[in-house]
Enzyme design. Structure first.
Site, PDB file in Angstrom:
ATOM      1  N   ARG A 130      43.196  43.485  60.560  1.00 51.88           N
ATOM      2  CA  ARG A 130      43.643  44.604  61.230  1.00 51.88           C
ATOM      3  C   ARG A 130      44.954  44.795  60.984  1.00 51.88           C
ATOM      4  O   ARG A 130      45.250  45.674  61.472  1.00 51.88           O
ATOM      5  CB  ARG A 130      42.924  44.743  62.407  1.00 51.88           C
ATOM      6  CG  ARG A 130      43.536  44.176  63.189  1.00 51.88           C
ATOM      7  CD  ARG A 130      42.422  44.440  64.646  1.00 51.88           C
ATOM      8  NE  ARG A 130      42.704  43.277  65.337  1.00 51.88           N
ATOM      9  CZ  ARG A 130      41.452  43.652  66.736  1.00 51.88           C
ATOM     10  NH1 ARG A 130      40.687  44.129  66.804  1.00 51.88           N
ATOM     11  NH2 ARG A 130      41.694  42.858  67.468  1.00 51.88           N
TER      12      ARG A 130
ATOM     13  N   SER B  39      46.409  46.394  56.496  1.00 50.82           N
ATOM     14  CA  SER B  39      45.419  48.406  56.257  1.00 50.82           C
ATOM     15  C   SER B  39      46.225  49.154  57.265  1.00 50.82           C
ATOM     16  O   SER B  39      47.065  49.902  56.996  1.00 50.82           O
ATOM     17  CB  SER B  39      44.181  47.901  56.304  1.00 50.82           C
ATOM     18  OG  SER B  39      43.516  47.738  57.313  1.00 50.82           O
TER      19      SER B  39
ATOM     20  N   VAL C 144      38.615  53.853  64.045  1.00 51.20           N
ATOM     21  CA  VAL C 144      38.344  52.247  63.888  1.00 51.20           C
ATOM     22  C   VAL C 144      39.208  50.765  63.700  1.00 51.20           C
ATOM     23  O   VAL C 144      40.095  51.194  64.573  1.00 51.20           O
ATOM     24  CB  VAL C 144      38.417  53.128  62.108  1.00 51.20           C
ATOM     25  CG1 VAL C 144      37.904  54.143  61.859  1.00 51.20           C
ATOM     26  CG2 VAL C 144      40.193  53.218  61.112  1.00 51.20           C
ATOM     27  N   GLU C 145      38.407  50.463  63.015  1.00 50.21           N
ATOM     28  CA  GLU C 145      39.294  49.278  63.475  1.00 50.21           C
ATOM     29  C   GLU C 145      39.555  48.726  65.200  1.00 50.21           C
ATOM     30  O   GLU C 145      39.974  47.672  65.042  1.00 50.21           O
ATOM     31  CB  GLU C 145      40.094  48.267  62.150  1.00 50.21           C
ATOM     32  CG  GLU C 145      39.438  48.283  61.129  1.00 50.21           C
ATOM     33  CD  GLU C 145      40.825  47.428  60.256  1.00 50.21           C
ATOM     34  OE1 GLU C 145      41.642  47.498  60.446  1.00 50.21           O
ATOM     35  OE2 GLU C 145      40.385  48.010  58.713  1.00 50.21           O
ATOM     36  N   GLY C 146      38.625  49.015  65.864  1.00 47.80           N
ATOM     37  CA  GLY C 146      39.216  48.475  67.147  1.00 47.80           C
ATOM     38  C   GLY C 146      39.126  49.979  67.731  1.00 47.80           C
ATOM     39  O   GLY C 146      40.770  49.753  67.367  1.00 47.80           O
TER      40      GLY C 146
END
Length: 796
Positions: A372, A375, A494-496
């Site tokens: 993370r 991206s 997203v991603e946390g």
């Protein structure tokens, strides 16, 4: 006076002990005792002697100080779950630990090699990435197709866009993290849907996990197929009842025997799951599945509950249902649910083999520690640069009240925020990618830049929409910003999810992992050997107390001196910001220890407090990356307005977060005393002023090397039929016509010409020899380009 002397003596002893000068501490202690006797002060002498003995005789120290502290901490701190432990152990610490120390070692940051691309990587960006961007029409993708065109899919597979992180001997591109970031950034400046499609297989998908944990057989089979696009991967973690709390997932696998592929009795796993929000799920050929593994019949060993496990499962396996697509805010990337009902898989489908059963959460946390950081920061940078370039140009092109929008102070304020925040985003992205390429895996920093860069990108696009006005809210092929505005919440979620990341992860993990002593103290507390635990804890605790005392003195000294005498790198323009980071770092470290002492385990649930600590730490990190990035760029003086804006903004935000903490932390008398200690003269840092706001905004309104550096790496074209190409053409045409406009305006002021730029007035200007035919053509070209640039779509 007696107790003041006692305090000074204790302080000296602790400071000397902290730097491991035991002999010096003994000498100072004895000198203080002798001094007291010489002055016939028996009480003072005994006080010094007791403190001296308690600190320097290990048995007494452990009995009087360390053992009670150990028992208190053990009772105050909640038990740490396995998932929490694995999250803490994920990745490593880097510059974040320096900021937590209160005394950052600048060599750790400044000796980091500059982020660079290899020739092969640069050629790929200039070739296939440029070609891919030219093939993308975001309106067609999101409105007409709701998918990438087939030729785009084939080009992505053919050019191995999904194999950027896969080594060459498996058929991949084996690019650096910085190259990966640059590629995603460029694609995102053309189409967010295409960027997400490319970045997911290279981020938190099966390829990354395979490289780190896969068996050789799994690598040999899957990695070449993933690199070539024969396999489309997805990773299934989130479900209806387990979003941010992935540890609560109800998806299960039970170890058992069952028939499989012609064999009657195969040892494997019977799976049942329900997942949603799975990117690339609707078209995936292989699922990376996270589930909880149970072994009730003890077929693998004594443990019944093995924990979270990851398996690689072909989507054509019996029992799997691939659902229809979700529709995430008009974005066209593939995303949807999937289910498994009594799906049987052999044990060797566990990622890493049966030896990795139960290690899935550790795998995911380790992967997240770096994934993370690449991206979404890259996507944020692409969006920020895209908005800076096009909204800045639009503010120069668009006129109201016969003036370009960018000349209004009300517009310059959001323009300066757009430019300054873009500089911050790009600096943080670039420096962090360079750290990853040097082998760092900073889990706390990856959380910081995921949260901060997506939030700052959100503010940039919001400001851009405000400037764009009516044409920004009317969707159509000519609206280049509307789809970006729509898709922002996807990046935030997203991603946390950002709320969770800010209030629980950045400081929650940071305090445990990056603090010089807390993690060592926790390790000692959880040591089953009580004698060894006390010995470990005693050693660390004494250093910790000395650390606190040192930071108290340092904070007060830096506060009253304005940090003017602290040794820092930088030049005449940037030294003040290095000093600011040094000062706020020690204040942050001191306040962290205060919060840990007075709140203990309760701090975990005080999310407003944790969030403010996260704000302070994040802004200190961002300011650090701005200074490092500016140095790596060769310190161009033309970029100084951006550097000044970025540093002043981040230091001010860090300071304000600390000021709020003084209000939120318990025991107001103590927290107020700390505030007076750390900020004896009150607030020190201010947000960017009006002059700097104007200078920063002006960068976006003119064609210059600084503007080009700020927006470097995005897709730029000058095709008049293209949504952004028409803006680029109009911007250059309008700038070329400015000298001619000035001649006409001067003539209009002297009443030689009527107001306006109509053909009739231009002809009069030619007739009166105010301008010539070529200059008139520049005005006509600018007006035609301006008209095309401000065109708004309409539909039947």
């Amino acid at each position: 006076m007696i107790w003041l002397s006692v305090f000074i003596a204790l302080l000296c002893l602790l400071i000397y002990r902290q730097v491991k000068l035991l002999k010096s501490s003994i000498v100072i202690g004895l000198l203080l005792v002798v001094y007291s006797l010489q002055h016939f002060n028996l009480v003072l002498c005994l006080s010094y002697l007791l403190i001296f003995l308690a600190i320097n005789i290990p048995y007494l120290r452990r009995l009087i100080v360390s053992k009670p502290a150990l028992l208190w901490m053990k009772a105050a701190l909640p038990e740490m779950s396995k998932t929490e432990q694995e999250a803490l152990e994920a990745g490593n610490t880097w510059w974040d630990a320096e900021l937590f120390s209160g005394k950052p070692n600048w060599k750790v940051l400044l000796d980091l090699p500059k982020a660079t691309l290899s020739k092969e990587e640069q050629d790929f960006i200039d070739g296939p990435v440029e070609t891919l961007c030219s093939m993308l029409n975001d309106w067609d993708i999101t409105h007409n197709r709701q998918d990438l065109p087939e030729e785009v899919w084939q080009y992505i597979k053919q050019q191995k866009f999904c194999g950027m992180i896969i080594p060459k001997h498996y058929g991949g591109l084996e690019f650096s993290d910085y190259a990966h970031s640059e590629i995603v950034m460029k694609i995102s400046s053309r189409s967010a849907s295409a960027a997400v499609t490319v970045m997911v297989p290279n981020s938190l998908g099966p390829a990354k996990l395979l490289l780190a944990y896969g068996t050789q057989q799994q690598k040999d089979y899957y990695l070449p197929r993933l690199a070539s696009g024969k396999e489309i991967p997805c990773f299934a973690l989130t479900g209806p009842n387990a979003g941010s709390d992935a540890g609560a997932m109800p998806d299960t696998g039970v170890v058992c025997y069952a028939p499989f592929e012609g064999e009657k009795q195969v040892l494997g796993i019977r799976l049942n799951w329900e997942k949603r929000y799975i990117t690339l799920g609707p078209i995936a050929t292989v699922i990376g599945l996270a589930f909880k593994l149970f072994d009730p019949d003890h077929l693998l060993g004594a443990k019944e509950s093995l924990g979270i496990t990851v398996a690689l499962i072909p989507t054509n396996t019996a029992g799997i249902t691939i659902g229809s697509r979700h529709f995430p805010l008009n974005a066209a990337f593939q995303n949807g649910p999937n289910w498994g009902k009594d799906v049987f898989i052999p044990l060797d489908w566990i990622l890493g083999g049966v030896e990795q059963a139960g290690n899935g959460w550790k795998m995911l946390m380790q992967s997240l520690a770096t994934g993370r950081a690449v991206s979404l920061p890259a996507l944020s940078a692409g969006t920020a640069k895209f908005t800076s370039r096009n909204i800045g140009a639009y503010a120069r092109i668009r006129k109201q009240f016969n003036l370009p929008l960018g000349e209004f102070e009300g517009i310059q304020e959001p323009l300066s925020r757009i430019a300054g925040e873009t500089y911050i985003i790009n600096a943080a992205r670039t420096v962090t990618a360079a750290a990853l390429d040097e082998g760092q895996k900073p889990s706390v920093i990856s959380a910081i830049i995921k949260y901060e860069l997506t939030e700052r990108m959100r503010r940039i696009v919001n400001d851009g929409m405000d400037i764009q006005g009516g044409s920004g809210i009317c969707l159509g092929p000519n609206n280049y910003l509307g789809r970006l505005y729509q898709v922002i919440p996807v990046c935030i979620t997203v991603e946390g999810a950002n709320i969770l990341t800010r209030t629980m992860m950045i400081f929650g993990q940071g305090a445990m992992r990056c603090h010089p002593y807390i993690y060592q103290e926790l390790t000692a507390i959880h040591n089953a050997d009580k004698s060894e635990a006390l010995q470990q804890f005693d050693t660390v605790l004494l250093k910790h107390i000395g650390h606190i005392m040192h930071n108290k003195l340092a904070s007060f000294w830096l506060g009253i001196s304005g940090a003017r005498f602290v040794a820092v790198p930088g030049n005449k323009h940037t030294k003040q910001y290095y000093r600011g980071i040094a000062r706020l770092s020690v204040d942050f470290a001191l306040l962290t220890d205060y919060a840990l002492v007075v709140l203990g385990g309760e701090l975990k649930r005080k999310e407003r407090i944790s969030g403010r600590f996260a704000d302070a730490l994040s802004n200190l990190y961002l300011c650090s990356t701005v200074l490092k990035f500016y140095q790596d760029q060769g310190c161009p003086e033309e970029d100084l307005p951006l550097v000044h804006w970025a540093c002043q903004h981040t230091l001010y935000q860090a300071q304000q977060a600390l000021f709020v903490l003084f209000q939120l932390l318990p025991f107001k008398v103590m927290s107020s005393a700390l505030k007076m200690l750390t900020f004896p003269t009150g607030e020190v840092y201010s947000p960017p002023g009006d002059k700097l706001i104007s200078q920063t905004a002006t960068i976006l309104l003119n064609d210059s090397p600084t503007r080009d550096r700020l927006t470097q790496g995005i897709y730029i074209n000058e095709i008049k039929e293209d949504a952004t190409g028409r803006i680029e053409c109009a911007f250059k045409a309008v700038l070329a016509a400015i000298p001619v406009e000035q001649k006409i305006r001067k003539a209009q002021k002297s009443q030689q010409l009527a107001k306006g730029f109509s053909d009739q007035i231009l002809q009069q200007a030619i007739d009166k020899q105010i301008i010539n035919m070529e200059e008139a053509a520049l005005i006509t070209a600018a007006e035609d380009a301006r008209t095309l640039a401000i065109k708004v779509d309409d539909f039947s």
